[in-house]
Design a protein around this motif. Structure first.
Motif, PDB file in Angstrom:
ATOM      1  N   PHE A 161     -50.727   5.893   7.796  1.00 30.63           N
ATOM      2  CA  PHE A 161     -50.116   6.839   6.851  1.00 30.63           C
ATOM      3  C   PHE A 161     -48.632   6.526   6.774  1.00 30.63           C
ATOM      4  CE2 PHE A 161     -48.442  11.057   5.495  1.00 30.63           C
ATOM      5  CZ  PHE A 161     -49.066  11.082   4.263  1.00 30.63           C
ATOM      6  N   LEU A 172     -41.950  13.441  10.107  1.00 29.28           N
ATOM      7  CA  LEU A 172     -43.149  12.663  10.434  1.00 29.28           C
ATOM      8  C   LEU A 172     -42.846  11.171  10.449  1.00 29.28           C
ATOM      9  CD1 LEU A 172     -46.262  12.949  10.910  1.00 29.28           C
ATOM     10  CD2 LEU A 172     -46.524  12.408   8.474  1.00 29.28           C
ATOM     11  N   ARG A 178     -53.321   5.243  13.556  1.00 22.99           N
ATOM     12  CA  ARG A 178     -53.425   6.626  14.026  1.00 22.99           C
ATOM     13  C   ARG A 178     -54.899   7.007  14.141  1.00 22.99           C
ATOM     14  NH1 ARG A 178     -52.390  10.717   8.799  1.00 22.99           N
ATOM     15  NH2 ARG A 178     -54.036   9.797   7.534  1.00 22.99           N
ATOM     16  N   ALA A 219     -54.740   7.041   3.747  1.00 19.24           N
ATOM     17  CA  ALA A 219     -54.515   8.495   3.732  1.00 19.24           C
ATOM     18  C   ALA A 219     -55.899   9.132   3.682  1.00 19.24           C
ATOM     19  CB  ALA A 219     -53.702   8.932   2.522  1.00 19.24           C
ATOM     20  N   LEU A 220     -56.000  10.368   4.143  1.00 18.46           N
ATOM     21  CA  LEU A 220     -57.284  11.057   4.038  1.00 18.46           C
ATOM     22  C   LEU A 220     -57.681  11.197   2.562  1.00 18.46           C
ATOM     23  CD1 LEU A 220     -59.621  12.458   5.445  1.00 18.46           C
ATOM     24  CD2 LEU A 220     -58.192  14.489   5.713  1.00 18.46           C
ATOM     25  N   GLN A 221     -56.682  11.375   1.689  1.00 14.90           N
ATOM     26  CA  GLN A 221     -56.968  11.466   0.260  1.00 14.90           C
ATOM     27  C   GLN A 221     -57.733  10.236  -0.220  1.00 14.90           C
ATOM     28  OE1 GLN A 221     -54.088  12.415   1.729  1.00 14.90           O
ATOM     29  NE2 GLN A 221     -52.912  13.840   0.477  1.00 14.90           N
ATOM     30  N   ASN A 247     -57.367  17.931   7.860  1.00 17.67           N
ATOM     31  CA  ASN A 247     -56.898  16.762   8.607  1.00 17.67           C
ATOM     32  C   ASN A 247     -56.658  17.233  10.040  1.00 17.67           C
ATOM     33  OD1 ASN A 247     -55.787  14.414   9.498  1.00 17.67           O
ATOM     34  ND2 ASN A 247     -54.173  14.290   7.946  1.00 17.67           N
ATOM     35  N   ILE A 277     -57.087  18.722   2.714  1.00 15.07           N
ATOM     36  CA  ILE A 277     -57.171  17.775   1.602  1.00 15.07           C
ATOM     37  C   ILE A 277     -58.464  18.073   0.842  1.00 15.07           C
ATOM     38  CG2 ILE A 277     -57.077  15.327   0.992  1.00 15.07           C
ATOM     39  CD1 ILE A 277     -54.666  16.272   2.743  1.00 15.07           C
TER      40      ILE A 277
HETATM   41  O1  LIG Z   1     -53.822  11.506   5.306  1.00 10.62           O
HETATM   42  C1  LIG Z   1     -52.816  12.229   5.233  1.00 10.62           C
HETATM   43  N1  LIG Z   1     -52.478  12.796   4.035  1.00 10.62           N
HETATM   44  C2  LIG Z   1     -51.386  13.595   3.894  1.00 10.62           C
HETATM   45  O2  LIG Z   1     -51.116  14.108   2.772  1.00 10.62           O
HETATM   46  C3  LIG Z   1     -50.600  13.845   5.029  1.00 10.62           C
HETATM   47  N2  LIG Z   1     -49.499  14.590   5.243  1.00 10.62           N
HETATM   48  C4  LIG Z   1     -49.195  14.472   6.569  1.00 10.62           C
HETATM   49  O3  LIG Z   1     -48.237  15.070   7.140  1.00 10.62           O
HETATM   50  N3  LIG Z   1     -50.081  13.653   7.199  1.00 10.62           N
HETATM   51  C5  LIG Z   1     -50.974  13.248   6.261  1.00 10.62           C
HETATM   52  N4  LIG Z   1     -52.070  12.453   6.338  1.00 10.62           N
END
Ligand SMILES: O=c1[nH]c(=O)c2[nH]c(=O)[nH]c2[nH]1
Length: 300
Positions: A161, A172, A178, A219-221, A247, A277
């Motif tokens: 990420f 962050l 991760r 990203a999880l998205q 998440n 998400i």
């Molecule tokens: O996969 C993620 N999407 C996010 O939008 C996000 N925002 C965050 O702080 N960590 C993550 N991880």
């Protein structure tokens, strides 16, 4: 009706959470189906609300009894077929019932293994998730939405990420390695009512898991979209898929005070707050069917 009169708006009623266990015992090898069924009728029930006239009210007790009687008479088969049968019965049997919502959770069991052999009639609750189904009859049209909930997944690597905007409130750290963990709630809408719902449900769930595992996540998205893309590509009878995924952050513990290096080995599994998400994946240009989703909890 004068302006300002108070009138009844949308309404539905029925019996919620009929816990049903159906044992099929035609042979010594029993099968069990374990469901939590909710039946809700919609139709012409104005006078029940405004005048206490119950002449149209199919009692919630009757709806509950119908659930159990149908389990005996026709079996369950799949939650989707069972709910379609219930809904069709109420709409066809009572003129005042024009539609409704029938929902189920179903819980998986597997046979206990004794001396290496599956037992005939002893089971242990299993399943990595709860299976869900919602059938709605709206204007003579059946909508079938199936899903899973509580499917907890984790990848210990293969997730990054970075590249997100930074402002004065951003702390962050960017990461190229991760832990990615979530608890999937997913729903998918079928365009047909004559499918082998058990087989499709199993295959969609397997594809969801394998896609989560194999997508290298940025990203999880992105992972959610890839899951939806894989499912819609593999199953032409699924029109769209919705997912809601917390998440489940795994925070690297700072072991430096103890003179120890933490090479992505020790994490604090934080329970809150969590990222949430949610996404819909659909076919471009396909008709939207908001009435199929209106009563699916938790979706915009
Ligand atoms: O996969 C993620 N999407 C996010 O939008 C996000 N925002 C965050 O702080 N960590 C993550 N991880």
């Amino acid at each position: 009706m004068a302006d300002g009169d108070i009138v009844l708006g949308a309404n539905q009623y029925g019996k919620a959470e009929c816990r049903l266990v159906r044992v099929t015992r035609d042979t010594p090898v029993h099968e069990i189906e374990d469901l939590n069924v909710t039946s809700q009728l919609r139709g012409e029930f104005t006078l029940a609300h405004t005048a206490g006239d119950n002449s149209h009210v199919v009692a919630t007790d009757t709806q509950k009894n119908t659930v159990y009687a149908f389990a005996k008479e026709r079996g369950v088969g799949s939650p989707e077929e069972f709910l379609l049968a219930l809904g069709t019965h109420f709409v066809e049997s009572f003129e005042q019932v024009t539609g409704g919502r029938w929902a189920a959770e179903s819980y998986a069991w597997r046979r206990i293994t004794v001396d290496g052999r599956p037992h005939d009639h002893a089971f242990v609750r299993s399943g990595e998730s709860v299976r869900t189904a919602v059938v709605q009859l709206v204007d003579g049209q059946a909508h079938v939405v199936s899903g899973i909930t509580g499917c907890t997944l984790l990848k210990s690597t293969g997730s990054e990420f970075h590249g997100f905007p930074r402002d004065r409130y951003t702390t962050l750290a960017e990461t190229d390695d991760r832990v990615l963990a979530t608890s999937v709630t997913a729903w998918w809408r079928y365009t047909r009512t004559d499918l082998d719902f058990n087989a499709v449900h199993e295959a969609v769930t397997a594809l969801l898991l394998s896609t989560f595992a194999s997508v290298h996540s940025l990203a999880l998205q992105q992972t959610l979209f890839e899951i939806g893309r894989a499912v819609l590509t593999a199953f032409p009878d699924i029109a769209e898929m919705r997912m809601s995924c917390p998440n489940k952050h795994h925070l690297l513990v700072d072991l430096a005070p103890f003179g120890l290096e933490n090479r992505n080995e020790v994490f604090h599994a934080a329970d809150r707050p969590y990222g949430l998400i949610e996404a819909t994946v659909q076919r471009e240009g396909a008709p939207q069917v908001p009435e199929a989703w209106a009563t699916v909890p938790g979706f915009c």
